[in-house]
Write an enzyme that holds these catalytic residues in place. Structure first.
Site, PDB file in Angstrom:
ATOM      1  N   SER A 136       2.720   0.531  10.975  1.00  0.00           N
ATOM      2  CA  SER A 136       3.443  -0.117   9.873  1.00  0.00           C
ATOM      3  C   SER A 136       4.846  -0.480  10.355  1.00  0.00           C
ATOM      4  O   SER A 136       5.579   0.385  10.850  1.00  0.00           O
ATOM      5  CB  SER A 136       3.523   0.842   8.678  1.00  0.00           C
ATOM      6  N   LYS A 164       5.729  -4.862   6.474  1.00  0.00           N
ATOM      7  CA  LYS A 164       6.228  -4.692   5.122  1.00  0.00           C
ATOM      8  C   LYS A 164       6.836  -6.027   4.699  1.00  0.00           C
ATOM      9  O   LYS A 164       7.555  -6.667   5.491  1.00  0.00           O
ATOM     10  CB  LYS A 164       7.291  -3.600   5.082  1.00  0.00           C
ATOM     11  N   ASP A 190       2.129  -5.596   3.568  1.00  0.00           N
ATOM     12  CA  ASP A 190       2.180  -4.624   2.477  1.00  0.00           C
ATOM     13  C   ASP A 190       3.434  -4.884   1.656  1.00  0.00           C
ATOM     14  O   ASP A 190       4.539  -4.808   2.170  1.00  0.00           O
ATOM     15  CB  ASP A 190       2.211  -3.199   3.032  1.00  0.00           C
ATOM     16  N   GLU A 215      -1.664  -6.091   1.014  1.00  0.00           N
ATOM     17  CA  GLU A 215      -1.679  -4.776   0.366  1.00  0.00           C
ATOM     18  C   GLU A 215      -0.732  -4.741  -0.827  1.00  0.00           C
ATOM     19  O   GLU A 215       0.450  -5.056  -0.697  1.00  0.00           O
ATOM     20  CB  GLU A 215      -1.295  -3.706   1.389  1.00  0.00           C
ATOM     21  N   ASP A 240      -3.349  -0.025  -2.902  1.00  0.00           N
ATOM     22  CA  ASP A 240      -2.800   1.266  -2.452  1.00  0.00           C
ATOM     23  C   ASP A 240      -2.347   2.015  -3.711  1.00  0.00           C
ATOM     24  O   ASP A 240      -3.110   2.780  -4.281  1.00  0.00           O
ATOM     25  CB  ASP A 240      -1.646   0.971  -1.470  1.00  0.00           C
ATOM     26  N   LYS A 264      -5.336   7.080   0.570  1.00  0.00           N
ATOM     27  CA  LYS A 264      -4.304   8.058   0.917  1.00  0.00           C
ATOM     28  C   LYS A 264      -4.631   9.345   0.153  1.00  0.00           C
ATOM     29  O   LYS A 264      -4.469   9.398  -1.071  1.00  0.00           O
ATOM     30  CB  LYS A 264      -2.913   7.585   0.480  1.00  0.00           C
TER      31      LYS A 264
HETATM   32  C1  SMG Z   1       7.895   5.380   2.906  1.00  0.00           C
HETATM   33  S1  SMG Z   1       6.635   4.165   2.721  1.00  0.00           S
HETATM   34  C2  SMG Z   1       5.199   5.082   2.501  1.00  0.00           C
HETATM   35  C3  SMG Z   1       4.126   4.205   1.877  1.00  0.00           C
HETATM   36  C4  SMG Z   1       3.638   3.102   2.810  1.00  0.00           C
HETATM   37  N1  SMG Z   1       3.161   3.675   4.063  1.00  0.00           N
HETATM   38  C5  SMG Z   1       3.189   2.960   5.205  1.00  0.00           C
HETATM   39  O1  SMG Z   1       3.630   1.837   5.288  1.00  0.00           O
HETATM   40  C6  SMG Z   1       2.691   3.657   6.433  1.00  0.00           C
HETATM   41  C7  SMG Z   1       3.558   4.836   6.757  1.00  0.00           C
HETATM   42  C8  SMG Z   1       2.952   5.630   7.899  1.00  0.00           C
HETATM   43  O2  SMG Z   1       2.756   5.056   8.979  1.00  0.00           O
HETATM   44  O3  SMG Z   1       2.663   6.838   7.670  1.00  0.00           O
HETATM   45  C9  SMG Z   1       2.534   2.284   2.145  1.00  0.00           C
HETATM   46  O4  SMG Z   1       2.795   1.790   1.042  1.00  0.00           O
HETATM   47  O5  SMG Z   1       1.450   2.092   2.708  1.00  0.00           O
HETATM   48 MG    MG Z   2       0.978   0.580   1.009  1.00  0.00          MG
END
Ligand code: SMG
Ligand code: MG
Length: 369
Positions: A136, A164, A190, A215, A240, A264
């Site tokens: 990410s 993101k 995302d 996402e 998500d 998750k």
């Molecule tokens: C602090 S952002 C956490 C939530 C986010 N998580 C990620 O982008 C992946 C984070 C990781 O690599 O653990 C999501 O919305 O998917």
């Molecule tokens: Mg997400």
């Protein structure tokens, strides 16, 4: 299983680089670890709730309070009948708080599996020894800075890039990645709920970039909005934040709100519900992948085991420890040709490093059973 005591331990790990999303920027990972002690084993898990209620309504200090005052007493009432499989039912009267429930169920499951010598992957039904790793990539101050980060991750071997996005940082970074690295790399975005259905025409401008998925573009409770958006864009929608249970997954799939799900365990109350979502999605021909909440090696180990299940067919946010941490709480997870190895030891199959744990602990609360 007879629990002797449960320990809550607040730890903070610095991030190697700031991680910016549409809802804020993180420079460190503060979390509450749960250690479940029985006569023969100790189980570990970490709470995914962030210090501030910006990803979801849960937040870390609130989680500590709910765990201590509302959830653990319900587990104590079970006495020797307590097993990991009883936890969700015992905690069901408490509305919400899936991350608080998940960390307790997971630590109890870890202790239980260590007592019986069964691995997380073996218990959940993992069919792979290695799982493909995605990464990410946060919102950054410039396109060049983001491209340099993507180049570094691709060089490390990551098999999928997730960007993101938010209004004002979407088309340009996606186009830049495609122009610099070509059409063959697996690329997804995302939004963390940053858009509304009024942005549909704008989001449709991402369609030509052949993204794996988009996402959570809309608000977490806007299932019908996602179903409408799915009819207006060709990029597959992945949910998500909207999916907190197998029931949510079945409804979202049936309403056409998503064609992929980010699973998750922390968001859905634990690994048992995560497996149910995996199974519901598989029954509908909907692929899933394992999402992340910047877990340390403790949570990462359990996530990698889950990602070994058969319908986890897309690379997850199951990155190497070095994506976020200079020093992990466990031996680091390292990429092997773009994959992470599913631990095979009892329970989560990794051990917490005591010296590192002691250095990073800011408070400890002990609750006897
Ligand atoms: C602090 S952002 C956490 C939530 C986010 N998580 C990620 O982008 C992946 C984070 C990781 O690599 O653990 C999501 O919305 O998917
Ligand atoms: Mg997400």
């Amino acid at each position: 299983m007879r629990i002797e005591n449960i320990e809550l331990r607040r730890v903070t790990l610095p991030l190697v680089t700031p991680f910016r999303t549409s809802f804020g920027t993180a420079n460190e990972r503060e979390t509450t670890l749960v250690r479940v002690v029985t006569a023969n084993a100790e189980g570990w898990a970490e709470c995914a709730a962030e210090p501030d209620p910006l990803y979801s309504s849960e937040f870390l200090d609130g989680a500590d309070l709910v765990i201590r005052d509302h959830l653990i007493p319900r587990l104590q009432a079970l006495g020797d009948r307590l097993t990991a499989e009883h936890v969700a039912t015992a905690l069901a009267p408490v509305k919400g708080h899936p991350m608080s429930k998940a960390v307790l169920e997971t630590a109890i499951l870890d202790a239980q599996l260590k007592e019986t010598g069964v691995s997380f992957g073996g218990y959940l039904g993992a069919v792979h020894e290695l799982v493909p790793a995605g990464v990410s990539v946060g919102i950054m101050d410039s396109i060049d800075e983001m491209l340099d980060a993507v180049e570094e991750y691709l060089a490390e071997g990551y098999l999928r890039i997730k960007l993101k996005i938010e209004p004002g940082w979407d088309l340009v970074p996606v186009r830049a990645v495609r122009e610099r690295f070509g059409d063959d790399i697996l690329l997804q975005v995302d939004a963390n709920t940053a858009y509304t259905l009024a942005d549909a025409r704008h989001l449709a401008r991402l369609d030509p970039f052949d993204l794996l998925l988009m996402e959570q573009p809309l608000k977490e409770d806007d299932i019908l909005g996602h179903a409408a958006l799915a009819r207006l864009i060709t990029t597959p929608i992945c949910l998500d934040e909207s999916i907190e249970s197998a029931r949510d997954a079945a409804a979202a799939i049936s309403l056409g709100a998503c064609s992929i799900i980010n699973v998750k365990p922390a968001r859905v109350g634990g690994y048992l519900e995560a497996r149910r979502i995996h199974d519901v999605a598989a029954a509908h021909g909907v692929p899933v992948w394992c999402g992340g909440m910047l877990e340390t090696g403790i949570g990462r180990a359990a996530n990698v085991a889950l990602a070994g299940l058969p319908n986890f067919v897309l690379p997850g946010d199951t990155s190497a420890s070095s994506r976020y941490y200079e020093q992990d709480l466990t031996e680091p997870f390292v990429l092997e040709n773009g994959h992470l190895r599913v631990p095979t030891g009892p329970g989560i199959g990794v051990d917490v490093l005591p010296d590192v744990l002691a250095d990073l602990t800011s408070s400890t609360t002990n609750i006897t059973f």
